[in-house]
Write a protein that holds these residues in place. Structure first.
Motif, PDB file in Angstrom:
ATOM      1  N   GLU A 256       0.942  -1.060  -0.192  1.00 19.79           N
ATOM      2  CA  GLU A 256      -0.079   0.014   0.116  1.00 19.79           C
ATOM      3  C   GLU A 256       0.977   1.184  -0.001  1.00 19.79           C
ATOM      4  N   ALA A 257       1.907   1.151   0.851  1.00 15.58           N
ATOM      5  CA  ALA A 257       2.729   2.351   0.741  1.00 15.58           C
ATOM      6  C   ALA A 257       3.354   2.743  -0.685  1.00 15.58           C
ATOM      7  N   MET A 258       4.015   1.622  -1.083  1.00 18.15           N
ATOM      8  CA  MET A 258       4.545   1.746  -2.398  1.00 18.15           C
ATOM      9  C   MET A 258       3.480   2.323  -3.283  1.00 18.15           C
ATOM     10  N   GLY A 287     -11.539   2.551  -6.957  1.00 17.95           N
ATOM     11  CA  GLY A 287     -11.516   2.504  -5.454  1.00 17.95           C
ATOM     12  C   GLY A 287     -10.611   1.378  -4.804  1.00 17.95           C
ATOM     13  N   VAL A 288     -10.309   0.291  -5.739  1.00 27.83           N
ATOM     14  CA  VAL A 288      -9.524  -0.943  -5.045  1.00 27.83           C
ATOM     15  C   VAL A 288      -7.938  -0.517  -4.819  1.00 27.83           C
ATOM     16  N   PRO A 289      -7.558   0.217  -5.757  1.00 27.97           N
ATOM     17  CA  PRO A 289      -6.035   0.696  -5.393  1.00 27.97           C
ATOM     18  C   PRO A 289      -6.054   2.033  -4.647  1.00 27.97           C
ATOM     19  N   ALA A 290      -6.868   2.935  -5.023  1.00 28.36           N
ATOM     20  CA  ALA A 290      -6.877   4.245  -4.630  1.00 28.36           C
ATOM     21  C   ALA A 290      -7.553   4.324  -3.111  1.00 28.36           C
ATOM     22  N   ILE A 326      -6.234  -2.984  -0.212  1.00 30.19           N
ATOM     23  CA  ILE A 326      -5.089  -3.909  -0.025  1.00 30.19           C
ATOM     24  C   ILE A 326      -4.997  -4.697   1.207  1.00 30.19           C
ATOM     25  N   PRO A 327      -5.112  -3.784   2.218  1.00 33.97           N
ATOM     26  CA  PRO A 327      -5.032  -4.674   3.778  1.00 33.97           C
ATOM     27  C   PRO A 327      -6.510  -5.808   3.836  1.00 33.97           C
TER      28      PRO A 327
END
Length: 365
Positions: A256-258, A287-290, A326-327
């Motif tokens: 997520e940080a990357m 919405g999935v990655p952002a 992601i989490p």
């Protein structure tokens, strides 16, 4: 001296033995290797950014730590007391009622998407049917009481109510879909094998109707600390689930940080306002990655709505992001087998788009 004075070996937690077992498992742990490889690649390829990425990962773990700790202790308490069998019995009656109850409770519970993992693992291992568990699991990340209040204050009561109803609807969609598939003979074994063993239920399919607590009867022992074997089970469950979550969430938060550092999420999300009728499905996909977390998404969505993003697309963005961020997605994948994980993602996508379209229709009336 009596056995009661000494206690049997099963009544004491063998710290050294468990540490040795844990250390021996590390070389075979793919999650640990994946995290190590990503950290190593970061230091080699982007040396200057590596400390910041690791710092962001650590901060995410610290921020969610209290919620995760409480969830782990609750799950360990449920397991040690034998209350998991009681909950399994309560949710193993009429499936339709159990799914509705789980969806509503999931939407109103204070658990975050990661914090609910220990409870979900305990319920599945105890024999709670997948349908109500899926309903709870899908509804829980979308909203909680604190997020409801914050959404009400920042985005207005209509959006807050719509988000709550979307969470319940998503849970119902997931639970009912599982029921249909299971009645067709599918999804009979859902937990990954390693997770089933950790949950003290062997490799028994999660659809089994009976519980698997330490006692032979179904009567919970609320004061579990009075019995040595239950104290052992509490400590072991806490340690096992704690390490399980730490390693998986460390990997998730690093990824997520990357993405936050290298992908222009604001620009991608901002482009949604120009898509017209395609804004709702596009917002669900973005919405999935952002999506960072439920609280950070609220001011982001307010800013997007101020520059023209329609309410239906905003709702789809928040619902899809909450369930598939992601989490949350990594936590689901860590527990269940691939068919269940894929089903989770499909239901999240379909349900979030449907919620956004219905909310758009509401605004046109």
């Amino acid at each position: 001296m009596t056995d009661h004075a000494h206690g049997s070996s099963s009544h004491y937690f063998d710290i050294s033995g468990n540490i040795v077992s844990w250390l021996r498992s590390l070389p075979k742990d793919r999650v640990v290797w994946a995290f190590t490889a990503l950290v190593g690649a970061t230091f080699v390829l982007v040396t200057d950014e590596a400390p910041a990425l690791l710092g962001a990962t650590g901060n995410s773990l610290i921020d969610t730590g209290p919620f995760i700790a409480v969830s782990i202790l609750i799950a360990a308490y449920v397991k040690a007391t034998g209350a998991d069998a009681l909950i399994a019995k309560a949710l193993s009656g009429r499936q339709e009622s159990a799914v509705l109850t789980a969806a509503v409770f999931g939407a109103l519970s204070p658990f975050c998407s990661c914090g609910v993992v220990p409870l979900i693992a305990a319920l599945l291992a105890a024999g709670v049917p997948l349908a109500p568990v899926m309903a709870f699991w899908l509804a829980s990340p979308v909203i909680d009481p604190e997020m409801l209040v914050l959404t009400w204050g920042v985005l207005g009561p209509e959006m807050a109510i719509a988000k709550t109803l979307s969470a319940i609807g998503l849970g119902l969609l997931g639970g009912l879909s599982v029921m249909v598939l299971q009645r067709a003979g599918k999804l009979s074994d859902v937990l990954r094998d390693g997770v089933a063993r950790k949950s003290s239920c062997g490799s028994r399919p999660a659809s089994a109707s009976q519980g698997c607590g330490p006692a032979k009867d179904d009567t919970p022992r609320w004061a579990f600390w009075r019995e040595g074997n239950r104290r052992v089970q509490f400590v072991e469950e806490t340690g096992t689930m704690g390490w399980f979550l730490v390693k998986w969430l460390s990997l998730a938060f690093l990824i997520e940080a990357m993405m936050i550092a290298w992908v222009p999420m604001d620009q991608i999300a901002g482009g949604l306002s120009d898509l017209g009728p395609f804004a709702v499905p596009a917002a669900a996909a973005v919405g999935v990655p952002a999506y960072l977390n439920g609280y950070a998404a609220i001011p982001l969505v307010r800013g997007l709505m101020e520059v023209g993003l329609q309410p239906g697309a905003a709702l789809a963005f928040m619902v899809a992001g909450g369930v598939t961020c992601i989490p949350a997605a990594v936590a689901v994948k860590a527990l269940v087998k691939m068919p269940v994980f894929l089903m989770y993602l499909v239901i999240a996508a379909v349900g979030s788009v449907a919620a956004g379209l219905l909310y758009s229709l509401y605004w046109t009336l």
